[in-house]
Design a protein around this motif. Sequence first.
Motif, mmCIF file in Angstrom:
data_model
loop_
_atom_site.group_PDB
_atom_site.id
_atom_site.type_symbol
_atom_site.label_atom_id
_atom_site.label_comp_id
_atom_site.label_asym_id
_atom_site.label_seq_id
_atom_site.Cartn_x
_atom_site.Cartn_y
_atom_site.Cartn_z
ATOM 1 N N ILE A 146 0.798 -1.326 -0.025
ATOM 2 C CA ILE A 146 -0.029 -0.010 0.075
ATOM 3 C C ILE A 146 0.726 1.517 0.042
ATOM 4 N N MET A 147 1.814 1.413 0.910
ATOM 5 C CA MET A 147 2.717 2.567 0.925
ATOM 6 C C MET A 147 3.584 2.533 -0.548
ATOM 7 N N ALA A 148 3.967 1.538 -1.017
ATOM 8 C CA ALA A 148 4.795 1.765 -2.466
ATOM 9 C C ALA A 148 3.642 2.125 -3.450
ATOM 10 N N LEU A 149 2.523 1.767 -3.432
ATOM 11 C CA LEU A 149 1.317 2.079 -4.566
ATOM 12 C C LEU A 149 1.212 3.557 -4.172
ATOM 13 N N SER A 150 0.986 3.984 -3.138
ATOM 14 C CA SER A 150 0.737 5.386 -2.687
ATOM 15 C C SER A 150 1.769 6.240 -3.056
ATOM 16 N N LEU A 151 3.124 5.969 -2.637
ATOM 17 C CA LEU A 151 4.061 6.581 -2.907
ATOM 18 C C LEU A 151 4.429 6.919 -4.530
ATOM 19 N N ILE A 152 4.324 6.096 -4.966
ATOM 20 C CA ILE A 152 4.368 6.047 -6.715
ATOM 21 C C ILE A 152 3.336 6.890 -7.206
ATOM 22 N N GLY A 153 2.050 6.676 -6.691
ATOM 23 C CA GLY A 153 1.040 7.524 -7.155
ATOM 24 C C GLY A 153 1.066 8.840 -6.953
ATOM 25 N N GLU A 154 1.485 9.281 -5.674
ATOM 26 C CA GLU A 154 1.459 10.542 -5.293
ATOM 27 C C GLU A 154 2.635 11.341 -5.738
ATOM 28 N N SER A 155 3.957 10.688 -6.034
ATOM 29 C CA SER A 155 4.956 11.232 -6.645
ATOM 30 C C SER A 155 4.695 11.628 -8.087
ATOM 31 N N THR A 156 4.270 10.463 -8.893
ATOM 32 C CA THR A 156 3.675 10.897 -9.986
ATOM 33 C C THR A 156 2.718 11.879 -10.393
ATOM 34 N N ALA A 157 1.651 11.998 -9.624
ATOM 35 C CA ALA A 157 0.840 13.130 -9.809
ATOM 36 C C ALA A 157 1.479 14.392 -9.429
ATOM 37 N N ASP A 158 2.266 14.474 -8.384
ATOM 38 C CA ASP A 158 2.862 15.714 -8.155
ATOM 39 C C ASP A 158 3.926 16.264 -9.051
ATOM 40 N N GLN A 159 4.644 15.222 -9.729
ATOM 41 C CA GLN A 159 5.464 15.717 -10.658
ATOM 42 C C GLN A 159 4.967 16.057 -11.891
ATOM 43 N N GLN A 160 3.799 15.458 -12.307
ATOM 44 C CA GLN A 160 3.128 15.746 -13.558
ATOM 45 C C GLN A 160 2.615 17.185 -13.318
ATOM 46 N N LEU A 161 2.080 17.406 -12.266
ATOM 47 C CA LEU A 161 1.370 18.826 -12.118
ATOM 48 C C LEU A 161 2.642 19.730 -11.956
ATOM 49 N N TYR A 162 3.695 19.697 -11.455
ATOM 50 C CA TYR A 162 4.889 20.536 -11.164
ATOM 51 C C TYR A 162 5.188 20.966 -12.787
ATOM 52 N N ARG A 163 5.524 20.075 -13.322
ATOM 53 C CA ARG A 163 6.064 20.130 -14.898
ATOM 54 C C ARG A 163 5.064 20.995 -15.645
ATOM 55 N N PHE A 164 3.719 20.553 -15.388
ATOM 56 C CA PHE A 164 2.700 21.301 -16.218
ATOM 57 C C PHE A 164 2.749 22.651 -15.926
ATOM 58 N N LYS A 181 -6.158 12.757 -15.453
ATOM 59 C CA LYS A 181 -7.239 12.303 -16.544
ATOM 60 C C LYS A 181 -8.212 11.764 -15.829
ATOM 61 N N TYR A 182 -7.769 10.922 -14.881
ATOM 62 C CA TYR A 182 -8.877 9.975 -14.075
ATOM 63 C C TYR A 182 -9.255 10.610 -12.786
ATOM 64 N N SER A 183 -8.573 11.531 -12.200
ATOM 65 C CA SER A 183 -9.134 12.124 -11.089
ATOM 66 C C SER A 183 -8.612 13.742 -10.959
ATOM 67 N N ARG A 184 -9.680 14.599 -10.487
ATOM 68 C CA ARG A 184 -9.275 15.924 -10.267
ATOM 69 C C ARG A 184 -8.082 16.075 -9.272
ATOM 70 N N HIS A 185 -8.033 15.218 -8.422
ATOM 71 C CA HIS A 185 -7.197 15.298 -7.174
ATOM 72 C C HIS A 185 -6.481 14.014 -6.913
ATOM 73 N N PRO A 186 -5.614 13.565 -7.805
ATOM 74 C CA PRO A 186 -4.960 12.181 -7.437
ATOM 75 C C PRO A 186 -4.124 12.168 -6.470
ATOM 76 N N ASN A 187 -3.489 13.165 -6.283
ATOM 77 C CA ASN A 187 -2.388 13.291 -5.223
ATOM 78 C C ASN A 187 -3.168 13.340 -3.785
ATOM 79 N N TYR A 188 -4.210 13.872 -3.660
ATOM 80 C CA TYR A 188 -5.052 13.603 -2.596
ATOM 81 C C TYR A 188 -5.572 12.176 -2.308
#
Length: 259
Positions: A146-164, A181-188
């Motif tokens: 759970i921790m690994a999936l969450s870390l990968i997911g939130e890191s990816t979402a944060d990085q995508q928004l940062y670059r945008f 594309k799949y959630s308005r708040h994937p980081n949350y």
Amino acid sequence: MLLNLLVLNIFIMFCSWLLVTYNRRAGLVDVAWSFSIALNVMIAAWVMGTAPLMVRMFLGIASGIWFLRLTWHLLRRYVNETHEDTRYANMRRAMGGYQHLGFLAFFMFQAGLVALFSYPMLKLLSIPTQQWNDWTPYTVLVAAIIMALSLIGESTADQQLYRFKLNPQNKGKTLNRGLWKYSRHPNYFFEWLHWFAYPILGLAAGLYSLWIYPLLMWLFLYYITGIPFSEQQALAHRGDNYKDYQRRTPMFIPWPPKE
């Protein structure tokens, strides 16, 4: 030990408040909050933990990495901001001439929230080894997944928004690619998912009270500090562009968007 950690939290928040008093950018409180939790967990895992070594290592490393990554992300955002975060700018205007004392009280309140959200990890670390059952390795494994999936997911979402946001051509536009594309708040969403790791780990020690934390974090994100403010700001700055995004994209749990 808990009292010492509380004093440490208060000291970090007080130093942060002193800096904010001069630079008038209260968003530093978010950085201090995450960093304080990371310190609490790593210190407790190393010094005060009576749990099995496997549990202590998991919490000290996994939770430490989680909150240190969040600290780095928040610090990067804070450094790149040219103006004070709108939430805190509104607070500053509302407090008027009492803003310094008001922010001091707010920063001390955040020290209390550090204690509140450090509790699951500290409680798990304080359970004696003999109270953990034979299922401990399996709950650690599930919690780690759970921790690994969450870390990968939130890191990816944060990085995508940062670059945008780094691209000036995207000003006034809404990120609707990648996880966004799949959630308005994937980081949350992934932040919320991460909090399931602790009650699952607690099952091996007969600790069931920690299930309140996924609910508590959901309430914070969904109704108080996260989504409501983000949606309000997005509508204020992006108008119809964001309304169209709202119509097509799930708010929280990732799901295929509407055509």
